[in-house]
Design a protein around this motif. Structure first.
Motif, PDB file in Angstrom:
ATOM      1  N   ILE A  60     -20.014  21.904 -12.040  1.00 17.31           N
ATOM      2  CA  ILE A  60     -18.658  21.195 -12.453  1.00 17.31           C
ATOM      3  C   ILE A  60     -18.723  19.864 -13.233  1.00 17.31           C
ATOM      4  O   ILE A  60     -17.871  19.924 -13.946  1.00 17.31           O
ATOM      5  CB  ILE A  60     -17.989  20.879 -10.836  1.00 17.31           C
ATOM      6  CG1 ILE A  60     -18.002  22.201 -10.193  1.00 17.31           C
ATOM      7  CG2 ILE A  60     -16.918  20.094 -10.910  1.00 17.31           C
ATOM      8  CD1 ILE A  60     -17.782  22.091  -8.631  1.00 17.31           C
ATOM      9  N   LEU A  64     -16.651  19.500 -16.753  1.00 19.62           N
ATOM     10  CA  LEU A  64     -15.593  18.386 -17.039  1.00 19.62           C
ATOM     11  C   LEU A  64     -15.847  17.509 -17.789  1.00 19.62           C
ATOM     12  O   LEU A  64     -14.983  16.984 -18.647  1.00 19.62           O
ATOM     13  CB  LEU A  64     -15.449  17.785 -15.366  1.00 19.62           C
ATOM     14  CG  LEU A  64     -14.715  18.507 -14.312  1.00 19.62           C
ATOM     15  CD1 LEU A  64     -14.525  17.763 -13.064  1.00 19.62           C
ATOM     16  CD2 LEU A  64     -13.519  19.201 -14.718  1.00 19.62           C
ATOM     17  N   VAL A  70     -12.669  24.034 -17.894  1.00 23.78           N
ATOM     18  CA  VAL A  70     -11.863  22.994 -16.757  1.00 23.78           C
ATOM     19  C   VAL A  70     -11.371  23.699 -15.718  1.00 23.78           C
ATOM     20  O   VAL A  70     -11.526  23.524 -14.763  1.00 23.78           O
ATOM     21  CB  VAL A  70     -11.475  21.924 -17.607  1.00 23.78           C
ATOM     22  CG1 VAL A  70     -10.671  20.978 -16.798  1.00 23.78           C
ATOM     23  CG2 VAL A  70     -12.324  21.401 -18.679  1.00 23.78           C
ATOM     24  N   ARG A  71     -10.310  24.519 -15.921  1.00 22.27           N
ATOM     25  CA  ARG A  71      -9.654  25.125 -14.982  1.00 22.27           C
ATOM     26  C   ARG A  71     -10.505  25.802 -13.735  1.00 22.27           C
ATOM     27  O   ARG A  71     -10.245  25.616 -12.792  1.00 22.27           O
ATOM     28  CB  ARG A  71      -8.586  25.862 -15.527  1.00 22.27           C
ATOM     29  CG  ARG A  71      -7.305  25.134 -16.161  1.00 22.27           C
ATOM     30  CD  ARG A  71      -6.257  26.016 -16.459  1.00 22.27           C
ATOM     31  NE  ARG A  71      -5.025  25.356 -16.101  1.00 22.27           N
ATOM     32  CZ  ARG A  71      -3.713  25.775 -16.741  1.00 22.27           C
ATOM     33  NH1 ARG A  71      -3.812  27.148 -17.020  1.00 22.27           N
ATOM     34  NH2 ARG A  71      -2.644  25.235 -16.045  1.00 22.27           N
ATOM     35  N   CYS A  74     -12.231  23.290 -11.933  1.00 22.46           N
ATOM     36  CA  CYS A  74     -11.359  22.637 -11.031  1.00 22.46           C
ATOM     37  C   CYS A  74     -11.146  23.428 -10.077  1.00 22.46           C
ATOM     38  O   CYS A  74     -11.196  22.644  -8.707  1.00 22.46           O
ATOM     39  CB  CYS A  74     -10.008  22.338 -11.547  1.00 22.46           C
ATOM     40  SG  CYS A  74     -10.112  20.807 -12.982  1.00 22.46           S
ATOM     41  N   GLY A  77     -14.160  23.089  -7.750  1.00 26.46           N
ATOM     42  CA  GLY A  77     -14.466  22.002  -7.243  1.00 26.46           C
ATOM     43  C   GLY A  77     -13.547  21.525  -6.257  1.00 26.46           C
ATOM     44  O   GLY A  77     -14.039  21.010  -5.040  1.00 26.46           O
ATOM     45  N   ILE A  78     -12.202  22.150  -6.121  1.00 23.66           N
ATOM     46  CA  ILE A  78     -11.475  21.972  -4.938  1.00 23.66           C
ATOM     47  C   ILE A  78     -11.934  22.851  -3.694  1.00 23.66           C
ATOM     48  O   ILE A  78     -11.889  22.278  -2.681  1.00 23.66           O
ATOM     49  CB  ILE A  78     -10.006  22.433  -5.520  1.00 23.66           C
ATOM     50  CG1 ILE A  78      -9.448  21.376  -6.395  1.00 23.66           C
ATOM     51  CG2 ILE A  78      -9.154  22.609  -4.165  1.00 23.66           C
ATOM     52  CD1 ILE A  78      -8.030  21.743  -7.140  1.00 23.66           C
ATOM     53  N   LEU A 111     -10.644  13.239  -4.859  1.00 17.23           N
ATOM     54  CA  LEU A 111     -11.089  13.872  -5.976  1.00 17.23           C
ATOM     55  C   LEU A 111     -10.502  15.357  -6.051  1.00 17.23           C
ATOM     56  O   LEU A 111     -10.297  15.847  -6.943  1.00 17.23           O
ATOM     57  CB  LEU A 111     -12.729  14.206  -5.671  1.00 17.23           C
ATOM     58  CG  LEU A 111     -13.439  12.869  -5.812  1.00 17.23           C
ATOM     59  CD1 LEU A 111     -14.728  13.132  -5.527  1.00 17.23           C
ATOM     60  CD2 LEU A 111     -13.228  12.464  -7.361  1.00 17.23           C
ATOM     61  N   ILE A 112      -9.951  15.771  -4.813  1.00 20.60           N
ATOM     62  CA  ILE A 112      -9.087  17.020  -4.749  1.00 20.60           C
ATOM     63  C   ILE A 112      -7.958  16.832  -5.681  1.00 20.60           C
ATOM     64  O   ILE A 112      -7.638  17.772  -6.371  1.00 20.60           O
ATOM     65  CB  ILE A 112      -8.927  17.436  -3.427  1.00 20.60           C
ATOM     66  CG1 ILE A 112     -10.231  17.981  -2.494  1.00 20.60           C
ATOM     67  CG2 ILE A 112      -7.899  18.741  -3.122  1.00 20.60           C
ATOM     68  CD1 ILE A 112     -10.234  18.214  -1.191  1.00 20.60           C
ATOM     69  N   LEU A 115      -8.744  16.896  -9.474  1.00 21.95           N
ATOM     70  CA  LEU A 115      -8.978  18.331  -9.846  1.00 21.95           C
ATOM     71  C   LEU A 115      -7.729  18.922  -9.830  1.00 21.95           C
ATOM     72  O   LEU A 115      -7.704  19.671 -10.960  1.00 21.95           O
ATOM     73  CB  LEU A 115      -9.961  18.937  -9.018  1.00 21.95           C
ATOM     74  CG  LEU A 115     -11.438  18.241  -9.209  1.00 21.95           C
ATOM     75  CD1 LEU A 115     -12.334  19.011  -8.161  1.00 21.95           C
ATOM     76  CD2 LEU A 115     -11.990  18.454 -10.558  1.00 21.95           C
ATOM     77  N   PHE A 118      -6.064  17.772 -13.212  1.00 17.12           N
ATOM     78  CA  PHE A 118      -6.587  18.344 -14.346  1.00 17.12           C
ATOM     79  C   PHE A 118      -6.478  19.883 -14.307  1.00 17.12           C
ATOM     80  O   PHE A 118      -6.109  20.064 -15.633  1.00 17.12           O
ATOM     81  CB  PHE A 118      -8.293  18.231 -14.058  1.00 17.12           C
ATOM     82  CG  PHE A 118      -8.866  16.775 -14.232  1.00 17.12           C
ATOM     83  CD1 PHE A 118      -7.962  15.890 -14.849  1.00 17.12           C
ATOM     84  CD2 PHE A 118     -10.110  16.382 -13.722  1.00 17.12           C
ATOM     85  CE1 PHE A 118      -8.449  14.620 -14.929  1.00 17.12           C
ATOM     86  CE2 PHE A 118     -10.726  15.172 -14.158  1.00 17.12           C
ATOM     87  CZ  PHE A 118      -9.826  14.207 -14.472  1.00 17.12           C
ATOM     88  N   PHE A 119      -6.227  20.503 -13.540  1.00 14.82           N
ATOM     89  CA  PHE A 119      -5.920  21.863 -13.322  1.00 14.82           C
ATOM     90  C   PHE A 119      -4.627  21.976 -13.920  1.00 14.82           C
ATOM     91  O   PHE A 119      -4.357  22.961 -14.945  1.00 14.82           O
ATOM     92  CB  PHE A 119      -5.957  22.774 -12.209  1.00 14.82           C
ATOM     93  CG  PHE A 119      -5.790  24.182 -12.053  1.00 14.82           C
ATOM     94  CD1 PHE A 119      -6.661  25.085 -12.322  1.00 14.82           C
ATOM     95  CD2 PHE A 119      -4.431  24.438 -11.947  1.00 14.82           C
ATOM     96  CE1 PHE A 119      -6.310  26.404 -12.457  1.00 14.82           C
ATOM     97  CE2 PHE A 119      -3.986  25.927 -11.876  1.00 14.82           C
ATOM     98  CZ  PHE A 119      -5.094  26.818 -12.184  1.00 14.82           C
TER      99      PHE A 119
END
Length: 134
Positions: A60, A64, A70-71, A74, A77-78, A111-112, A115, A118-119
């Protein structure tokens, strides 16, 4: 990336440290519906999941950082951070005011949200290598 690197590079986390975290989560801080998952699935295979945690964190972070895939990073990561949130939700105790639960999860909840941003913004296509794939 740093947290993932030390978990993968040395055996300390996967061969002992992760099991200690799991036992604490199972005995006191995990949400009730999540305890059977931790005790029945993760704890018996703790070494595997200990290394998996490190690899996931490392992938992750790299994704990033360079803006590649990235998607998917994300989403991963979530899911990873929700896992940690469910495992440590009762960290402040069972009778604390509701705001304290959210306050104690300030290492995961922002952070959630980040992300998710970012998504939604497809961040890898702005400055990352994902722009070359489009």
């Amino acid at each position: 990336m740093l947290f993932g690197e030390y978990k993968v590079a040395g055996p300390g986390f996967a061969h002992g440290g992760f099991q200690n975290y799991l036992r604490d989560y199972i005995s006191s801080t995990a949400v009730s519906f999540y305890r059977p998952v931790l005790s029945g699935l993760v704890l018996p295979h703790a070494v595997f999941f200990g290394y998996a945690v490190g690899v996931i964190e490392l992938l992750i972070g790299i994704s990033l950082l360079v803006g590649f895939w990235v998607r998917p990073a994300c989403i991963l990561g979530i899911l990873f951070l929700l896992n940690l949130t469910f495992a440590a939700w009762w960290d402040v105790g069972h009778s604390a005011p509701i705001w304290r639960y959210f306050g104690s999860r300030l290492d995961t909840l922002p952070l959630i949200l980040l992300l998710a941003i970012f998504f939604a913004a497809d961040a890898g296509t702005v400055w990352g290598f994902d722009k070359r794939r489009v």
